[in-house]
Design a protein around this motif. Structure first.
Motif, PDB file in Angstrom:
ATOM      1  N   ASN A 136      -1.432  -6.200   6.791  1.00  0.00           N
ATOM      2  CA  ASN A 136      -1.827  -4.894   7.314  1.00  0.00           C
ATOM      3  C   ASN A 136      -3.337  -4.856   7.424  1.00  0.00           C
ATOM      4  OD1 ASN A 136       0.813  -3.966   7.297  1.00  0.00           O
ATOM      5  ND2 ASN A 136       0.598  -2.751   5.424  1.00  0.00           N
ATOM      6  N   LEU A 137      -3.853  -4.021   8.303  1.00  0.00           N
ATOM      7  CA  LEU A 137      -5.277  -3.707   8.305  1.00  0.00           C
ATOM      8  C   LEU A 137      -5.499  -2.439   7.503  1.00  0.00           C
ATOM      9  CD1 LEU A 137      -6.497  -4.481  11.945  1.00  0.00           C
ATOM     10  CD2 LEU A 137      -6.190  -6.012   9.986  1.00  0.00           C
ATOM     11  N   GLN A 138      -6.661  -2.366   6.855  1.00  0.00           N
ATOM     12  CA  GLN A 138      -7.011  -1.196   6.046  1.00  0.00           C
ATOM     13  C   GLN A 138      -8.520  -1.012   6.099  1.00  0.00           C
ATOM     14  OE1 GLN A 138      -4.983  -2.803   2.615  1.00  0.00           O
ATOM     15  NE2 GLN A 138      -6.818  -3.773   1.802  1.00  0.00           N
ATOM     16  N   TYR A 139      -8.967   0.225   5.898  1.00  0.00           N
ATOM     17  CA  TYR A 139     -10.412   0.460   5.888  1.00  0.00           C
ATOM     18  C   TYR A 139     -10.832   1.034   4.538  1.00  0.00           C
ATOM     19  CZ  TYR A 139      -9.532   5.453   6.905  1.00  0.00           C
ATOM     20  OH  TYR A 139      -9.118   6.761   6.852  1.00  0.00           O
ATOM     21  N   ILE A 140     -12.112   0.853   4.233  1.00  0.00           N
ATOM     22  CA  ILE A 140     -12.636   1.226   2.920  1.00  0.00           C
ATOM     23  C   ILE A 140     -13.037   2.692   2.930  1.00  0.00           C
ATOM     24  CG2 ILE A 140     -14.434   0.734   1.209  1.00  0.00           C
ATOM     25  CD1 ILE A 140     -14.484  -2.141   2.436  1.00  0.00           C
ATOM     26  N   THR A 141     -12.579   3.415   1.927  1.00  0.00           N
ATOM     27  CA  THR A 141     -12.860   4.846   1.804  1.00  0.00           C
ATOM     28  C   THR A 141     -14.124   5.073   0.967  1.00  0.00           C
ATOM     29  OG1 THR A 141     -11.419   4.967  -0.146  1.00  0.00           O
ATOM     30  CG2 THR A 141     -10.428   5.429   2.003  1.00  0.00           C
ATOM     31  N   PRO A 142     -14.790   6.219   1.152  1.00  0.00           N
ATOM     32  CA  PRO A 142     -16.009   6.506   0.381  1.00  0.00           C
ATOM     33  C   PRO A 142     -15.703   6.624  -1.111  1.00  0.00           C
ATOM     34  CG  PRO A 142     -15.814   7.963   2.279  1.00  0.00           C
ATOM     35  CD  PRO A 142     -14.503   7.260   2.152  1.00  0.00           C
TER      36      PRO A 142
END
Length: 603
Positions: A527-533
Motif C-alpha cells: 500500500n502507499l501511505q503518507y506521513i501525518t504531522p
C-alpha cells in the motif's frame, strides 16, 4: 493498451552494433569505452534515443553497465537480470558478470590495461562515479579520458530522434502552490546557503518547480529539460523549442526566461564568478566540469527541490487521495475477476496484466501506467522485478499464487499497489508466509514515531515477523512516490541501508514487505501511505508522527492464518477492510459489490 510484451533487444543487436562501435573507437584513438545504462537525465525510464547500453549489447534491463574494448566486451548486471542478460547477449561477444561484486569498477581495477586509453561520457555519470572510474583505471594502468562526443552516438546509424512531446502547464488546483511562490522559496533557501543560483538537472524537479508536465518518457509525465534558479527567484528554463507553446509561455510569465536546450552550456558559462549549487547525486560530471571551467564556484549540495517536492502539500494529498480511491475501484474489479474467471487455470500473465489495465482505462483520468505491470504467476512471483513478455508468459495455474504489482498515472496522483492472491487452493506454507508478510505490513502501517526518525530506523518493523521465522526479503521496504510524477522518488526511503533523510509530514512512501520462495512463489503486500504531522498520544510525552493509508483494496482474506495474528493485528485488518468498503462500495454494483462485502468480512 499502454504496455507491450515483446521485449526489444537480443543477441542480434550486439552482433550488428558492436563492430560499428569498435570502428568508432578506433577512429577516436580509444581502446575502450565505459557504457552505463543511465542517460543524460538519470531517469528511471529512458527514451529510445538514449538506450545506448541496449543498442550495443542487446541487454534491455533497467540497471547495468559495460566496458567495451577493441578485443573484448563485459556486461555487468545485478541479480534481477542474470537470466535476461544471458538470454539477450551473445556469449561469444559479451562476458556477463554480476553486480555488486566485483562490479564494473572493481573488475577494471583488477585488470592489466597498461598503455590503454579508455573513454567515458561525462554527461552520463556522476562526479562520484568519475572518481571511482579514475581510481580503477589508475589501478589497471589505463589512461582515462572524457569524450566530447559519445562513440555510440557516432556509430548509431538510424538513431531515433529525441522525444518532442509538448510541455504543458500543470494546474495549480493539483499543484497546490503557484510556481512563482515556489521559486521565491527556492531563492530564500539559496540565500541561506550563500549561493547565487542553483542548477536543477532532474526533470522531475524541473516539472515540480515550474508546475509543468511532459511526455518524453514512458510511465512518468516528464519534460526533458533543465533550469537555473537564482537567489532572487528568477529562472531560466531550457527546453527544446518544439515543445513550447504560447500557453506555456503565458503560464511561466515574466519571471522565467525560456531558452533552447541547445543554449544550456552557454547558460552555465553565464554563471562565471557566481556561487552555484548542484546536486552530485542527480547531476552528471559534465555540469561540474562546465561550471568550473567557466569560473563558477560550485557547491555540492542536495537538489533544493527534492525535499519540498517530497513533502506534499494539502492539495497534493487531496489529489492523490482521490486518484487512489478511483484506482481502488479498478483494482477491486480486477481482484473480483481473479477470484472468479481467472480461477480457471487457463488465464495467462499477459491476459491478467491487460485485464487490469482495461479496468483502469474505464475510469477517466488515466494518462499512463506508472510502471510496466509486474504480473507474476507461480515461480515468476518469486522474481521481485519480473516483467512478463511473450517469451516468458505463464498460465495462472491451479493451486498456485499470483503476484501483481501495478499502478497508474493520473493528473491528480500516482498509484502503486501490490496484491498476492491464490489461484485454486493455497498450501499451508503459502498461507503461513502470506500471514508473516501481512504482520510486517501491519507493523509498519500502525507505527508511531518521533521527529528525526528515518526510514532505516523503521525497516526492521516490516521484517520482524519474517526474521523470527528465519526468513527475509532482499529489497527495500518502502520508496517515495510523487504526485503525477515518478513512482520512485527520493530522497527518503525505508530500507536496510542507511538513509540520512528524516521522514517528514506529507511524504508519501510505499509499505511493501515480501517473501520469495525461489522457483515456487512470491508474496508481496503493498500500500502507499503518507506521513501525518506530529500529534500527542494519550499519556505520552512526545508528539508522534504516523502513517495515513492511501491505497484501498481488499487483502487476500483466504490466505490469512487468523491464529497467527494478535488481537491488535486482527483489529487492524478488520478496520482496514471496513474502510475499504466505506470508500469503494458505493462506486461498485452487482456481483462485484457483493464480492467486496464477502472479501472484507470480519476475521
Amino acid at each position: 493498451m499502454r504496455q507491450t510484451f515483446d521485449i526489444k533487444g537480443g543477441p542480434q543487436d550486439g552482433r550488428t552494433h558492436l563492430p560499428l562501435l569498435r570502428k568508432a573507437l578506433s577512429a577516436m584513438n580509444l581502446d575502450g569505452l565505459y557504457v552505463p545504462h543511465d542517460d543524460e537525465y538519470q531517469n528511471e525510464y529512458l527514451p529510445d534515443a538514449n538506450e545506448r547500453l541496449a543498442w550495443v549489447s542487446g541487454f534491455t534491463g533497467s540497471f547495468g553497465n559495460a566496458f567495451v574494448f577493441t578485443d573484448r566486451a563485459i556486461l555487468f548486471a545485478d541479480g534481477r537480470y542474470t537470466l535476461q542478460a544471458a538470454d539477450q547477449t551473445d556469449p561469444n561477444l559479451f562476458e556477463v558478470q554480476g553486480i555488486p561484486e566485483p562490479g564494473a569498477f572493481g573488475w577494471l581495477a583488477q585488470q592489466d590495461m597498461a598503455g590503454k586509453t579508455i573513454g567515458y561520457d561525462p554527461r552520463l555519470i556522476s562526479p562520484n562515479e568519475v572518481a571511482q572510474l579514475k581510481a580503477a583505471a589508475t589501478s589497471a594502468g589505463a589512461n582515462l579520458v572524457a569524450v566530447a562526443e559519445n562513440p555510440i552516438d557516432r556509430a548509431w546509424e538510424g538513431r531515433p530522434e529525441q522525444p518532442t512531446a509538448p510541455v504543458v502547464p500543470h494546474d495549480v488546483a493539483y499543484a497546490g502552490v503557484e510556481h512563482a511562490e515556489k521559486r521565491v522559496s527556492l531563492g530564500k533557501a539559496l540565500k541561506a546557503d550563500k549561493a547565487d543560483a542553483t542548477v536543477i538537472t532532474s526533470p522531475a524537479s524541473v516539472a515540480w518547480a515550474f508546475n509543468i508536465r511532459g511526455g518524453d518518457v514512458s510511465c512518468t509525465p516528464l519534460p526533458l529539460g533543465r533550469a537555473i534558479v537564482r537567489a532572487d527567484g528568477s529562472a531560466e528554463l531550457f527546453l527544446d523549442e518544439v515543445k513550447v507553446s504560447d500557453a506555456l509561455r503565458t503560464h511561466l510569465g515574466n519571471g522565467v526566461t525560456l531558452r533552447p536546450l541547445s543554449e544550456l552550456e552557454a547558460g552555465l558559462q553565464d554563471l562565471k564568478g557566481k556561487t552555484v549549487s548542484v546536486d552530485p547525486d542527480v547531476a552528471s560530471a559534465w555540469f561540474f566540469d562546465t561550471l568550473e571551467a567557466a569560473g563558477a564556484k560550485v557547491l555540492k549540495q542536495r537538489d533544493p527541490v527534492a525535499l519540498p517536492k517530497a513533502c506534499k502539500n494539502a492539495a497534493e494529498i487531496a489529489g492523490t487521495t482521490a486518484a487512489h480511491n478511483r484506482d481502488g475501484v479498478a483494482l477491486t474489479k480486477f481482484l473480483h475477476w481473479l477470484d472468479t474467471e481467472a480461477q480457471s487455470g487457463k488465464v495467462t500473465e499477459i491476459e491478467a496484466a491487460m485485464k487490469l489495465e482495461a479496468f483502469r482505462e474505464e475510469y477517466s483520468g488515466l494518462n499512463d501506467l506508472s510502471f510496466p505491470t509486474i504480473s507474476g504467476a507461480g515461480p515468476h512471483g518469486a522474481l521481485p522485478h519480473y516483467r512478463v513478455s511473450t517469451a516468458s508468459n505463464l498460465v495462472l495455474e491451479k493451486n498456485s499464487l499470483f503476484l501483481v504489482d501495478s499502478g497508474g498515472q493520473y493528473l491528480d496522483g500516482t498509484t502503486d499497489v501490490t496484491r498476492t492472491v491464490a489461484i485454486g487452493k493455497a498450501s499451508d506454507d503459502m498461507r503461513k508466509h502470506y500471514t508473516l508478510v501481512l504482520k510486517g505490513h501491519i507493523a509498519l502501517a500502525a507505527v508511531r514515531f518521533p521527529k528525526g526518525t528515518t526510514g532505516t530506523h523503521l525497516d526492521v518493523l516490516a521484517r520482524h515477523a519474517l526474521w523470527q521465522a528465519g526468513l527475509d526479503y532482499q529489497h527495500g521496504t518502502g520508496h517515495g512516490v510523487g504526485v503525477y510524477l515518478g513512482v520512485h522518488e527520493g530522497p527518503h526511503r525505508i530500507a536496510k541501508p542507511w538513509n540520512a533523510v528524516p521522514l517528514a509530514p506529507g511524504m508519501i512512501v510505499s509499505n511493501e514487505p515480501g517473501y520469495y520462495r525461489e522457483g515456487q512463489y512470491g508474496i508481496r503486500i503493498e500500500n502507499l501511505q503518507y506521513i501525518t504531522p506530529p500529534a500527542p498520544i494519550p499519556g505520552g510525552e512526545i508528539d508522534m508522527m504516523g502513517f495515513e493509508c492511501l491505497t484501498w483494496a481488499p487483502l487476500a482474506r483466504d490466505l490469512i492464518v487468523v491464529d497467527m495474528l494478535s488481537e491488535a493485528e486482527r483489529d487492524w485488518v478488520n478496520a482496514y477492510h471496513a474502510r475499504v468498503q466505506e470508500i469503494l462500495s458505493g462506486r461498485l454494483e452487482g456481483d462485484v459489490k457483493a464480492w467486496l462485502e464477502q472479501a472484507c468480512a470480519v476475521i
